[in-house]
Design an enzyme around this catalytic site. Sequence first.
Site, PDB file in Angstrom:
ATOM      1  N   CYS A 165       0.802  -1.230   0.000  1.00  0.00           N
ATOM      2  CA  CYS A 165       0.000   0.000   0.000  1.00  0.00           C
ATOM      3  C   CYS A 165       0.832   1.275   0.000  1.00  0.00           C
ATOM      4  O   CYS A 165       0.280   2.366  -0.016  1.00  0.00           O
ATOM      5  CB  CYS A 165      -0.942   0.006   1.196  1.00  0.00           C
ATOM      6  SG  CYS A 165      -1.841  -1.534   1.347  1.00  0.00           S
ATOM      7  N   HIS A 298      -3.035   8.465   5.605  1.00  0.00           N
ATOM      8  CA  HIS A 298      -3.248   7.129   5.041  1.00  0.00           C
ATOM      9  C   HIS A 298      -4.739   6.805   5.242  1.00  0.00           C
ATOM     10  O   HIS A 298      -5.389   6.360   4.317  1.00  0.00           O
ATOM     11  CB  HIS A 298      -2.336   6.120   5.731  1.00  0.00           C
ATOM     12  CG  HIS A 298      -2.405   4.762   5.133  1.00  0.00           C
ATOM     13  ND1 HIS A 298      -2.183   4.546   3.790  1.00  0.00           N
ATOM     14  CD2 HIS A 298      -2.684   3.544   5.667  1.00  0.00           C
ATOM     15  CE1 HIS A 298      -2.331   3.249   3.531  1.00  0.00           C
ATOM     16  NE2 HIS A 298      -2.635   2.624   4.647  1.00  0.00           N
ATOM     17  N   GLU A 309      -2.643   6.129  13.467  1.00  0.00           N
ATOM     18  CA  GLU A 309      -2.110   7.229  12.657  1.00  0.00           C
ATOM     19  C   GLU A 309      -2.305   8.556  13.404  1.00  0.00           C
ATOM     20  O   GLU A 309      -1.404   9.409  13.439  1.00  0.00           O
ATOM     21  CB  GLU A 309      -2.789   7.269  11.285  1.00  0.00           C
ATOM     22  CG  GLU A 309      -2.152   8.307  10.363  1.00  0.00           C
ATOM     23  CD  GLU A 309      -2.658   8.235   8.927  1.00  0.00           C
ATOM     24  OE1 GLU A 309      -3.639   7.507   8.664  1.00  0.00           O
ATOM     25  OE2 GLU A 309      -2.065   8.915   8.063  1.00  0.00           O
ATOM     26  N   LYS A 330      -9.561   8.624   0.949  1.00  0.00           N
ATOM     27  CA  LYS A 330      -9.901   7.254   0.561  1.00  0.00           C
ATOM     28  C   LYS A 330     -11.414   7.022   0.558  1.00  0.00           C
ATOM     29  O   LYS A 330     -11.891   6.073  -0.071  1.00  0.00           O
ATOM     30  CB  LYS A 330      -9.186   6.250   1.468  1.00  0.00           C
ATOM     31  CG  LYS A 330      -7.680   6.180   1.154  1.00  0.00           C
ATOM     32  CD  LYS A 330      -6.984   5.055   1.853  1.00  0.00           C
ATOM     33  CE  LYS A 330      -5.555   4.878   1.365  1.00  0.00           C
ATOM     34  NZ  LYS A 330      -4.623   5.905   1.847  1.00  0.00           N
ATOM     35  N   HIS A 335      -9.434   2.634  -1.298  1.00  0.00           N
ATOM     36  CA  HIS A 335      -8.013   2.408  -1.037  1.00  0.00           C
ATOM     37  C   HIS A 335      -7.423   1.717  -2.258  1.00  0.00           C
ATOM     38  O   HIS A 335      -7.669   0.537  -2.499  1.00  0.00           O
ATOM     39  CB  HIS A 335      -7.827   1.555   0.215  1.00  0.00           C
ATOM     40  CG  HIS A 335      -6.381   1.402   0.621  1.00  0.00           C
ATOM     41  ND1 HIS A 335      -5.347   1.990  -0.074  1.00  0.00           N
ATOM     42  CD2 HIS A 335      -5.806   0.730   1.642  1.00  0.00           C
ATOM     43  CE1 HIS A 335      -4.192   1.677   0.511  1.00  0.00           C
ATOM     44  NE2 HIS A 335      -4.449   0.910   1.554  1.00  0.00           N
ATOM     45  N   PHE A 394       1.091  -3.151   4.475  1.00  0.00           N
ATOM     46  CA  PHE A 394       1.411  -4.491   4.964  1.00  0.00           C
ATOM     47  C   PHE A 394       2.921  -4.674   4.893  1.00  0.00           C
ATOM     48  O   PHE A 394       3.582  -4.124   4.016  1.00  0.00           O
ATOM     49  CB  PHE A 394       0.763  -5.547   4.068  1.00  0.00           C
ATOM     50  CG  PHE A 394      -0.696  -5.779   4.350  1.00  0.00           C
ATOM     51  CD1 PHE A 394      -1.365  -5.042   5.313  1.00  0.00           C
ATOM     52  CD2 PHE A 394      -1.397  -6.735   3.652  1.00  0.00           C
ATOM     53  CE1 PHE A 394      -2.706  -5.264   5.576  1.00  0.00           C
ATOM     54  CE2 PHE A 394      -2.746  -6.965   3.900  1.00  0.00           C
ATOM     55  CZ  PHE A 394      -3.398  -6.223   4.859  1.00  0.00           C
TER      56      PHE A 394
END
Lengths: 414, 411
Positions: A165, A298, A309, A330, A335, A394
């Site tokens: 990502c 994010h 975050e 997003k 995403h 990830f």
Amino acid sequence: MERRRVVVSGMGTVNAAACGCVDFAQALRQGRSGIGPVSVFDTALYRTHLGGEVRNFRPGELLPRGIPRRHMSRCDLMAMVAACEALGDAGLDPLPQALRQAMGVVIGGGAGGMLECEEVYRRWLEGGPRPSFAPFASFGCAATADHLAATLGLMGPKTTFMTACSSGATAIGYACDLVRDGFAEVMLAGGAEPLCRITYSAFNALQAVDAEPCRPFDKNRQGLNLGEGAAVLVLEEAGHALRRGATIYGEVLGCGVSCDAHHMTAPDPEGGGAILAMSRALADGGLSPRQVDYINAHGTATPTNDPIETKAIKALFGAYAHRLAVSSTKAITGHTLGAAGAIEAVVSLLAIHHRFIPPTLRHEEPDPLCDLDYVSEGARHREVDIVLSNSFAFGGNNTALLFGRYREGGHRDV
Amino acid sequence: MSDPIAISGIGIVSPLGIGLEAFAPRLFAGDCGIAPLTIFAPNEGGPRLAAQVDGFRPQDYLRPATARRMDRLSQMVASAARMAQDDAGLPIDAGSRDHIGVTVGTCFGGTDVAATFGKVLFGEGPRRVNPILVPNTVMNAPAGHLAIELGVRGVNTTVNHREVSAETAIGHAAALLARGRATAIFSGGGDILSPFAMTVFARFAALSPGDGKEEGAFPFDKRANGLILGEGAAMLCLEPLSRALARGVRPYCLLAGCGMASSPAPPTGWPASPEGSVLAMERALAAAGIEAAQVDVVCASASGAPALDRLEAQAIAQVFAGSRPRVVAEKGALGEGLSSGAARAAAMALSLREQRLAPVVGLKEPIADLDFVRKGDAEKRPLRYGLLNGIAAGGTFVALVFKALEEGEGR
């Protein structure tokens, strides 16, 4: 030696909310979401059915005449459309022959040609007549950069990053270094990601997906909506861009990359890696935290990402965190994984160029663990000089990019 | 003058052995790591040979709790990094761990895990898939696992660009170190053999014996008829020379320059002209600040794929028109490991330290007039500079220049 600075002189994107940057700026200002039913494959047997799909994608109509489309996956084509838009926007269409040696491409990838290969693989598993393997020519995410470079005749550095990502952001950061270090004058940099069954089922299996449109930072957030798309930026050495009178959207001021070294899919509860990435981007740009106007978060809307975050932003920015605008786009694009960092780089530069902060859609009920200013009331029109864009992935891969309005003397802390 | 980048540690899991002590003697003896494929059943009518890794025991290098979460590739990459760390004597502690990075190159990454995942998805439906598999389906799994295993939170990236992924990752690491983005980086790459990769390569008619004759990897040889797939991982510990010396470590060699180029090519094919390869080599030489004539040895990317071998032979002849460097090509021994650039970089580092070269395995009748290293050759000259080529289908080129340590440098 004088430090080489890197500016963005052209941009292009295709995503669920918009086709092209003009349309995308409007979608961001209006808070127009592209999340809806997925139709690129049948979701009947899946737990969820929504996604940020690029609907009515007609590359034949979007691409200039003479651009070949053979052997290209949906992912490659989205990137090609974005790249052609970016080059046209930068005044580099047609590309000057003399620039080809000094121009390369770095793409952040994801599933690449997976969508097309899944169909072949399914038939292969079922046995019977041997299916054509032609789609596998575009299987890996390297195919996108290869197609772009071959079509445009680029002879500069070319590579592909795959850090899940954060791929798109990592690619832009590396391409920026290549220009800074003098290995190229101009780089195409960005990311591309298709919706596909493997990814869709994987995120569903991890129970990271919201069956409804996602709600970043909201108390009732249930998870993310997967999306697809591409974004490509033209990164150019500042003097080179100025000499040819290019429009400058902004400057790439810095890049910070880190690893959580904590868990493969769960973020570090202390946000350690996120703090490292953000602080490195600021240090790379020589800026202090209180110079940042806006953080494009994010903000996936998963139960774990958003509070961690938030915690990381507070740890780094201190009391100033509450005076910053933070939003997740997003909820507008979905995403888009490997493309997300690149699409959000476009968001950051549009915010600087058009002087507005895009909203976080569907942020309705505050969460005590997410207590920053998420711009929930709608787009905010104001001066935006410095934007930090976060991408976490990830594998614990974190990348933060720092963008600023281009100023001749740079942005010195006063 | 800036601090040169040194290779201070090497870890390797290869078809020629696991660990440098096993790898080095077999490499220099000209042993071949290619043998009948036994780790899974060969496809019917498909190739029988492969360069597989035998006897790899991840538990010898990794903590059981982390090792069991890893796929085979991540285990190899993380084990190689652990060996490189030990070799370099690099302490990883609370003070250093945030500044130690990882760059891994892989071509197929966790594709075999994704294929296993997909088997259930397409056979039994999306609600039956196994979430445990998901983290290892992504290309950046090895880099993520390795960071957890070693506890390093510095810059962490994964390059995923076909057969030059590892070379690119190594060049990238050197640039990151030169920019001060880390104080040390574990860099290299790996790929594994899988029925999936075997099938895809076979369907693109890339594998030996493409002409139906002798099966094997014959780089630069008239018999060349396709590649033999291989597997393995190699990781280098890269760091500024002064830091290695300050710990009393004598590095293997320096990484002096990296050059990258692209050249239009058909998808999964090779370009018609050697221009891209020439550009990459010239850019690497310029980055290292040396002339072509100063290069003593070239490590070629040639795999036994006839079109690639011819293209590279032309490019080498063009760049080194005025000189005659020795030429090694290790894919005859290691197979096309896809990310074998890392193992070849390890071999180059060993060569520059030991002042020895490995013979080109599988070479009988050369297709080009280059100074190939053959079995039994005595070293003709001191080895000071080495250039390593990486060439990927689709027209991507990376060249790395390595430099032996000077007398007295590093004690």
